[in-house]
Design a protein around this motif. Structure first.
Motif, PDB file in Angstrom:
ATOM      1  N   LYS A  83       9.492   9.083   0.633  1.00 53.62           N
ATOM      2  CA  LYS A  83      10.750   9.155   1.064  1.00 53.62           C
ATOM      3  C   LYS A  83      11.484   7.649   1.387  1.00 53.62           C
ATOM      4  CE  LYS A  83      13.461  10.399   5.293  1.00 53.62           C
ATOM      5  NZ  LYS A  83      13.273  11.142   6.709  1.00 53.62           N
ATOM      6  N   TYR A  84      10.676   6.629   1.358  1.00 54.75           N
ATOM      7  CA  TYR A  84      10.825   5.358   1.530  1.00 54.75           C
ATOM      8  C   TYR A  84      10.374   4.281   0.414  1.00 54.75           C
ATOM      9  CZ  TYR A  84      10.262   7.339   6.324  1.00 54.75           C
ATOM     10  OH  TYR A  84      10.335   8.099   7.490  1.00 54.75           O
ATOM     11  N   ILE A  85       9.489   4.592  -0.472  1.00 56.69           N
ATOM     12  CA  ILE A  85       8.924   3.627  -1.281  1.00 56.69           C
ATOM     13  C   ILE A  85      10.128   3.287  -2.316  1.00 56.69           C
ATOM     14  CG2 ILE A  85       8.145   5.468  -2.840  1.00 56.69           C
ATOM     15  CD1 ILE A  85       6.508   1.908  -2.096  1.00 56.69           C
TER      16      ILE A  85
ATOM     17  N   ARG B  80       4.630  12.598  -3.868  1.00 56.02           N
ATOM     18  CA  ARG B  80       5.080  12.106  -5.108  1.00 56.02           C
ATOM     19  C   ARG B  80       5.848  10.766  -5.167  1.00 56.02           C
ATOM     20  NH1 ARG B  80      10.167  14.271  -5.519  1.00 56.02           N
ATOM     21  NH2 ARG B  80      10.269  13.884  -7.958  1.00 56.02           N
ATOM     22  N   SER B  81       5.051   9.974  -4.369  1.00 56.32           N
ATOM     23  CA  SER B  81       5.450   8.442  -4.417  1.00 56.32           C
ATOM     24  C   SER B  81       5.221   8.007  -5.584  1.00 56.32           C
ATOM     25  CB  SER B  81       4.409   7.814  -3.293  1.00 56.32           C
ATOM     26  OG  SER B  81       4.692   8.131  -2.149  1.00 56.32           O
TER      27      SER B  81
ATOM     28  N   TYR C  29       0.872 -17.669  -2.757  1.00 56.55           N
ATOM     29  CA  TYR C  29       1.318 -16.785  -1.770  1.00 56.55           C
ATOM     30  C   TYR C  29       0.887 -15.366  -1.637  1.00 56.55           C
ATOM     31  CZ  TYR C  29       2.323 -21.389   0.338  1.00 56.55           C
ATOM     32  OH  TYR C  29       2.326 -22.957   0.684  1.00 56.55           O
ATOM     33  N   VAL C  30       0.455 -14.696  -0.599  1.00 60.30           N
ATOM     34  CA  VAL C  30       0.571 -13.350  -0.533  1.00 60.30           C
ATOM     35  C   VAL C  30       1.369 -12.588   0.648  1.00 60.30           C
ATOM     36  CG1 VAL C  30      -0.940 -11.089  -0.138  1.00 60.30           C
ATOM     37  CG2 VAL C  30      -1.546 -13.211  -1.696  1.00 60.30           C
ATOM     38  N   LEU C  31       2.268 -11.631   0.379  1.00 58.22           N
ATOM     39  CA  LEU C  31       2.942 -11.016   1.435  1.00 58.22           C
ATOM     40  C   LEU C  31       2.624  -9.612   1.513  1.00 58.22           C
ATOM     41  CD1 LEU C  31       5.915 -11.432   3.278  1.00 58.22           C
ATOM     42  CD2 LEU C  31       6.118  -9.486   2.009  1.00 58.22           C
ATOM     43  N   PHE C  32       1.822  -9.258   2.607  1.00 61.89           N
ATOM     44  CA  PHE C  32       1.714  -7.647   2.910  1.00 61.89           C
ATOM     45  C   PHE C  32       2.929  -7.050   3.448  1.00 61.89           C
ATOM     46  CE2 PHE C  32      -2.694  -7.919   1.993  1.00 61.89           C
ATOM     47  CZ  PHE C  32      -3.070  -9.021   2.604  1.00 61.89           C
ATOM     48  N   LEU C  33       3.420  -6.126   2.509  1.00 59.82           N
ATOM     49  CA  LEU C  33       4.622  -5.440   2.939  1.00 59.82           C
ATOM     50  C   LEU C  33       4.313  -3.852   3.307  1.00 59.82           C
ATOM     51  CD1 LEU C  33       7.736  -5.492   3.475  1.00 59.82           C
ATOM     52  CD2 LEU C  33       7.982  -5.189   0.984  1.00 59.82           C
ATOM     53  N   ASP C  34       4.552  -3.312   4.084  1.00 61.44           N
ATOM     54  CA  ASP C  34       4.344  -1.735   4.479  1.00 61.44           C
ATOM     55  C   ASP C  34       5.528  -1.180   3.621  1.00 61.44           C
ATOM     56  OD1 ASP C  34       2.377  -2.096   6.121  1.00 61.44           O
ATOM     57  OD2 ASP C  34       3.689  -1.791   8.044  1.00 61.44           O
ATOM     58  N   SER C  35       5.105   0.113   3.063  1.00 58.22           N
ATOM     59  CA  SER C  35       5.986   0.671   2.165  1.00 58.22           C
ATOM     60  C   SER C  35       7.145   1.503   2.711  1.00 58.22           C
ATOM     61  CB  SER C  35       5.172   1.726   1.254  1.00 58.22           C
ATOM     62  OG  SER C  35       4.420   2.423   2.085  1.00 58.22           O
ATOM     63  N   ASP C  36       7.255   1.248   3.991  1.00 60.18           N
ATOM     64  CA  ASP C  36       8.514   1.958   4.567  1.00 60.18           C
ATOM     65  C   ASP C  36       9.294   0.638   5.291  1.00 60.18           C
ATOM     66  OD1 ASP C  36       6.656   1.263   6.485  1.00 60.18           O
ATOM     67  OD2 ASP C  36       7.098   3.077   7.731  1.00 60.18           O
ATOM     68  N   ASP C  37       9.056  -0.481   4.736  1.00 59.54           N
ATOM     69  CA  ASP C  37       9.675  -1.618   5.274  1.00 59.54           C
ATOM     70  C   ASP C  37      10.538  -2.289   4.292  1.00 59.54           C
ATOM     71  OD1 ASP C  37       8.385  -1.600   7.668  1.00 59.54           O
ATOM     72  OD2 ASP C  37       7.237  -3.169   7.131  1.00 59.54           O
TER      73      ASP C  37
ATOM     74  N   PRO D 243       0.875  -1.282  -0.014  1.00 60.60           N
ATOM     75  CA  PRO D 243       0.056   0.086  -0.027  1.00 60.60           C
ATOM     76  C   PRO D 243       0.947   1.408  -0.015  1.00 60.60           C
ATOM     77  CG  PRO D 243      -0.591  -1.455   1.770  1.00 60.60           C
ATOM     78  CD  PRO D 243       0.825  -2.023   1.149  1.00 60.60           C
ATOM     79  N   VAL D 244       0.526   2.265  -0.754  1.00 57.99           N
ATOM     80  CA  VAL D 244       1.260   3.514  -0.824  1.00 57.99           C
ATOM     81  C   VAL D 244       0.572   4.844  -0.492  1.00 57.99           C
ATOM     82  CG1 VAL D 244       2.489   5.004  -2.507  1.00 57.99           C
ATOM     83  CG2 VAL D 244       2.603   2.568  -2.603  1.00 57.99           C
ATOM     84  N   TYR D 245       0.923   5.575   0.453  1.00 63.38           N
ATOM     85  CA  TYR D 245       0.377   6.832   1.079  1.00 63.38           C
ATOM     86  C   TYR D 245       1.433   7.447   1.494  1.00 63.38           C
ATOM     87  CZ  TYR D 245      -3.202  10.192   2.435  1.00 63.38           C
ATOM     88  OH  TYR D 245      -3.679  11.386   2.647  1.00 63.38           O
TER      89      TYR D 245
END
Length: 151
Positions: free
Chosen positions: A31-33, A60-61, A100-108, A25-27
């Motif tokens: 700075k991290y994406i 600007r992501s 399979y699905v992996l949920f990854l935070d956009s700052d990880d 997810p991107v919001y």
């Protein structure tokens, strides 16, 4: 914080089905994406799908993501109105094709062989869910001090 890895039950099994779909997810993460995406793109497991869910980000992501999109056709973008993290993850799940699905935070970030290790552990033990821990890292010493309990 425990990250999670889920088995996606799909009625339509394609021959070229990705082994893993990574949903990001991107919001407000310009700075991290870039680093996050690079950590996924460099995985030793190559048969993956990367779903970037634009949750109506005002920053600007998506401009940052555009260059990776041109370089790697495993990346797909889903754009939706802002609805929060769960809404973005659910939108990604609706489009996911991976086994399979992996949920990854956009700052990880993922270690280079993370998806391969997770996939073969889940597959080898016929798991539906696989939970694992993560290491915390901080942008500054101040953040590390104020969030020391994350260690």
């Amino acid at each position: 914080m425990a990250e999670s890895f889920y088995l996606l039950q799909s009625e339509q099994q394609e021959t070229a089905q990705p082994m893993v779909t990574v949903i990001i997810p991107v919001y407000n993460v310009e700075k991290y994406i870039s680093d996050c995406l690079e950590s996924v793109r460099r995985q030793t497991l190559k048969n993956i799908e990367i779903l970037v869910v634009n949750d109506g980000t005002p920053d600007r992501s998506m401009e940052v993501i555009a260059s990776a999109l041109e370089e790697d056709r495993r990346i797909r973008v889903i754009t939706k109105e802002n609805g929060g993290l769960s809404s973005a993850r659910n939108a990604g799940l609706q489009e996911a094709r991976g086994e399979y699905v992996l949920f990854l935070d956009s700052d990880d970030l993922l270690c280079t062989d993370a998806l391969e290790l997770l996939y073969w552990r889940a597959k080898g033990q016929d798991l539906d869910d696989l939970f694992y821990s993560a290491d915390a890292f901080f942008d500054s010493e101040e953040a590390a001090k104020s969030h020391g309990n994350y260690e």
